[in-house]
Design a protein around this motif. Structure first.
Motif, short mmCIF file in Angstrom:
data_model
loop_
_atom_site.label_atom_id
_atom_site.label_comp_id
_atom_site.label_asym_id
_atom_site.label_seq_id
_atom_site.Cartn_x
_atom_site.Cartn_y
_atom_site.Cartn_z
N GLU A 166 26.50 29.66 -37.08
CA GLU A 166 25.25 28.95 -36.79
C GLU A 166 25.43 27.99 -35.61
O GLU A 166 24.58 27.95 -34.71
N ALA A 167 26.53 27.25 -35.59
CA ALA A 167 26.78 26.32 -34.49
C ALA A 167 26.95 27.08 -33.18
O ALA A 167 26.49 26.62 -32.12
N ARG A 168 27.60 28.24 -33.24
CA ARG A 168 27.80 29.04 -32.02
C ARG A 168 26.48 29.52 -31.46
O ARG A 168 26.23 29.44 -30.25
N GLN A 169 25.59 29.98 -32.35
CA GLN A 169 24.27 30.46 -31.90
C GLN A 169 23.48 29.32 -31.26
O GLN A 169 22.79 29.52 -30.25
N LYS A 170 23.56 28.12 -31.83
CA LYS A 170 22.84 26.97 -31.27
C LYS A 170 23.40 26.60 -29.90
O LYS A 170 22.66 26.23 -28.98
N LEU A 171 24.73 26.70 -29.74
CA LEU A 171 25.32 26.40 -28.44
C LEU A 171 24.89 27.42 -27.41
O LEU A 171 24.60 27.07 -26.26
N TRP A 172 24.82 28.69 -27.81
CA TRP A 172 24.35 29.72 -26.88
C TRP A 172 22.92 29.39 -26.41
O TRP A 172 22.61 29.55 -25.23
N ALA A 173 22.08 28.95 -27.33
CA ALA A 173 20.70 28.61 -26.96
C ALA A 173 20.69 27.45 -25.96
O ALA A 173 19.90 27.45 -25.01
N ALA A 174 21.55 26.47 -26.17
CA ALA A 174 21.63 25.33 -25.26
C ALA A 174 22.10 25.78 -23.88
O ALA A 174 21.59 25.32 -22.85
N ILE A 175 23.06 26.69 -23.84
CA ILE A 175 23.55 27.20 -22.56
C ILE A 175 22.45 27.95 -21.82
O ILE A 175 22.27 27.79 -20.61
N ARG A 176 21.68 28.76 -22.55
CA ARG A 176 20.57 29.47 -21.93
C ARG A 176 19.53 28.49 -21.37
O ARG A 176 18.95 28.72 -20.30
N GLN A 177 19.31 27.39 -22.08
CA GLN A 177 18.37 26.38 -21.60
C GLN A 177 18.87 25.76 -20.30
O GLN A 177 18.09 25.57 -19.35
N LEU A 178 20.15 25.48 -20.22
CA LEU A 178 20.72 24.90 -19.01
C LEU A 178 20.59 25.85 -17.82
O LEU A 178 20.24 25.43 -16.71
N ILE A 179 20.86 27.13 -18.06
CA ILE A 179 20.73 28.12 -16.98
C ILE A 179 19.28 28.22 -16.52
O ILE A 179 19.00 28.31 -15.32
N ALA A 180 18.34 28.17 -17.46
CA ALA A 180 16.92 28.21 -17.10
C ALA A 180 16.53 27.00 -16.25
O ALA A 180 15.61 27.08 -15.43
N GLU A 181 17.23 25.89 -16.44
CA GLU A 181 16.97 24.69 -15.64
C GLU A 181 17.62 24.75 -14.26
O GLU A 181 17.45 23.84 -13.45
N GLY A 182 18.41 25.81 -14.00
CA GLY A 182 19.05 25.95 -12.70
C GLY A 182 20.52 25.62 -12.66
O GLY A 182 21.14 25.69 -11.60
N CYS A 183 21.10 25.27 -13.81
CA CYS A 183 22.52 24.94 -13.88
C CYS A 183 23.34 26.23 -13.77
O CYS A 183 22.97 27.27 -14.32
N SER A 184 24.45 26.17 -13.05
CA SER A 184 25.41 27.27 -13.01
C SER A 184 26.48 27.03 -14.06
O SER A 184 26.81 25.88 -14.36
N VAL A 185 27.02 28.11 -14.61
CA VAL A 185 28.03 27.99 -15.66
C VAL A 185 29.19 28.93 -15.36
O VAL A 185 28.98 30.12 -15.06
N LEU A 186 30.41 28.40 -15.44
CA LEU A 186 31.62 29.23 -15.40
C LEU A 186 32.23 29.18 -16.79
O LEU A 186 32.69 28.13 -17.25
N LEU A 187 32.22 30.31 -17.47
CA LEU A 187 32.62 30.40 -18.87
C LEU A 187 33.89 31.23 -19.02
O LEU A 187 33.99 32.33 -18.47
N THR A 188 34.87 30.69 -19.73
CA THR A 188 35.99 31.52 -20.19
C THR A 188 35.89 31.63 -21.70
O THR A 188 35.58 30.66 -22.38
N THR A 189 36.12 32.83 -22.21
CA THR A 189 36.01 33.03 -23.65
C THR A 189 36.82 34.25 -24.07
O THR A 189 36.97 35.20 -23.29
N HIS A 190 37.37 34.19 -25.29
CA HIS A 190 38.00 35.36 -25.89
C HIS A 190 37.01 36.11 -26.78
O HIS A 190 37.33 37.20 -27.28
N TYR A 191 35.83 35.52 -27.01
CA TYR A 191 34.79 36.20 -27.79
C TYR A 191 33.98 37.06 -26.82
O TYR A 191 33.08 36.57 -26.13
N LEU A 192 34.28 38.35 -26.76
CA LEU A 192 33.62 39.19 -25.78
C LEU A 192 32.13 39.32 -26.06
O LEU A 192 31.33 39.52 -25.15
N GLU A 193 31.74 39.20 -27.36
CA GLU A 193 30.30 39.24 -27.64
C GLU A 193 29.59 38.03 -27.04
O GLU A 193 28.39 38.09 -26.74
N GLU A 194 30.31 36.94 -26.84
CA GLU A 194 29.75 35.75 -26.21
C GLU A 194 29.43 36.03 -24.74
O GLU A 194 28.34 35.70 -24.25
#
Length: 308
Positions: A166-194
């Motif tokens: 649940e916390a992961r899904q909420k964080l994904w939503a927050a990241i999508r909101q930031l991108i919609a606002e024009g923020c760039s994101v460089l993400l490293t992750t071992h969760y390939l579904e992420e």
């Protein structure tokens, strides 16, 4: 080049060595404005070193490193970024609200405390000491600290480690909101579904080199594997002997098959089991594509060493 089309971060031929070991080998990497770039690779691939160069935590031995067209160590560049690393040493006795106010004070136009807390889902934690939080709660606070300054570029290094679904899904939503606002994101992750859920582009690294860069769809297209799911009583050991099948697993009555030639496998399945039902065929996901790509690179390198 106008400001809108200028990369927010760039490595050009960046090389970094630690003694005799080459951690980065002439790497080219670009983060465009308003995109999420997922940096993927096994441990030791060079991901952390690449981020360290862009953050100004280390210097390249060769090549160019730019943050908003500037040296990453310049304060003018650093005030425009947010950072969430894998580990963070924060004052354990400070309350969450105090940490947020302190961090926000370093930025020229920070978010309001309430806005940051809502985005990170920590509104109920503001009065609690940081040291008294669970690991997942601390990660959410670290995310809040990374976004409170209204960054133009956000570095997220394994951001959802220790979080529940649940916390992961909420964080994904927050990241999508930031991108919609024009923020760039460089993400490293071992969760390939992420990466599959969030990324505009993926960059795959191994042994200090970039071996693939492009969209998730482009990475999938490099792999011919297909996923086949069906309900069948066929013995799994017999299926593993079929040359067209790469992998097969059983979950109760359902078979989960990975195959390069899905059409041939489906024909054989239908011929072998007239009662087969619930048949589904899908393209390989990012996980299969990533595994195939890194395995091919490892085999190529091994062959080159043998030839030498």
């Amino acid at each position: 080049m106008d400001l809108a089309s200028r990369p927010v971060a760039r490595l050009a031929g960046a090389t970094r060595r630690y003694g005799q070991q080459t951690a980065l080998d002439a790497v080219d990497l670009v983060v465009q404005r308003g995109e999420l770039l997922a940096l993927l690779g096994p441990n030791g691939a060079g991901k952390t070193t690449a981020i360290g160069l862009l953050l100004g935590l280390a210097r390249a031995d060769a090549g160019t490193v730019e943050l908003f067209g500037m040296d990453p160590q310049r304060i003018e560049a650093r005030r425009r970024i947010g950072v969430m690393l894998q580990s963070a040493e924060l004052p354990p006795t400070l309350r969450v609200g105090e940490l947020l106010r302190l961090t926000a004070s370093y930025y020229p136009v920070p978010r309001r405390l309430e806005e940051t807390a809502a985005m990170a889902g920590i509104g109920d934690l503001l009065k609690r000491p940081y040291a008294k939080l669970s690991g997942g709660q601390q990660r959410r606070v670290q995310f809040a600290l990374a976004v409170c300054g209204r960054p133009e570029l956000l570095f997220l290094d394994e951001p959802t480690v220790g979080m529940d679904i649940e916390a992961r899904q909420k964080l994904w939503a927050a990241i999508r909101q930031l991108i919609a606002e024009g923020c760039s994101v460089l993400l490293t992750t071992h969760y390939l579904e992420e990466a599959e859920a969030l990324a505009d582009r993926v960059c795959v690294m191994t042994r200090g080199r970039v071996i693939h860069e492009g969209t998730v769809e482009a990475l999938r297209a490099r792999v011919a594997l297909r996923r086949i799911r069906c309900a069948s009583t066929l013995p799994i050991d017999a299926l593993r002997a079929w040359p067209e099948i790469t992998d097969v697993q059983r979950d109760n009555e359902r078979l989960h098959i990975t195959a390069a030639d899905a059409e041939a496998v489906v024909r054989r399945l239908l011929a072998a089991d007239p009662d087969l039902r619930e048949l589904e065929v899908q393209r390989a996901g990012l996980a299969e594509a990533f595994t195939e790509l890194t395995r091919d690179d490892a085999e190529t390198s091994a062959n080159q060493r043998e030839a030498a």
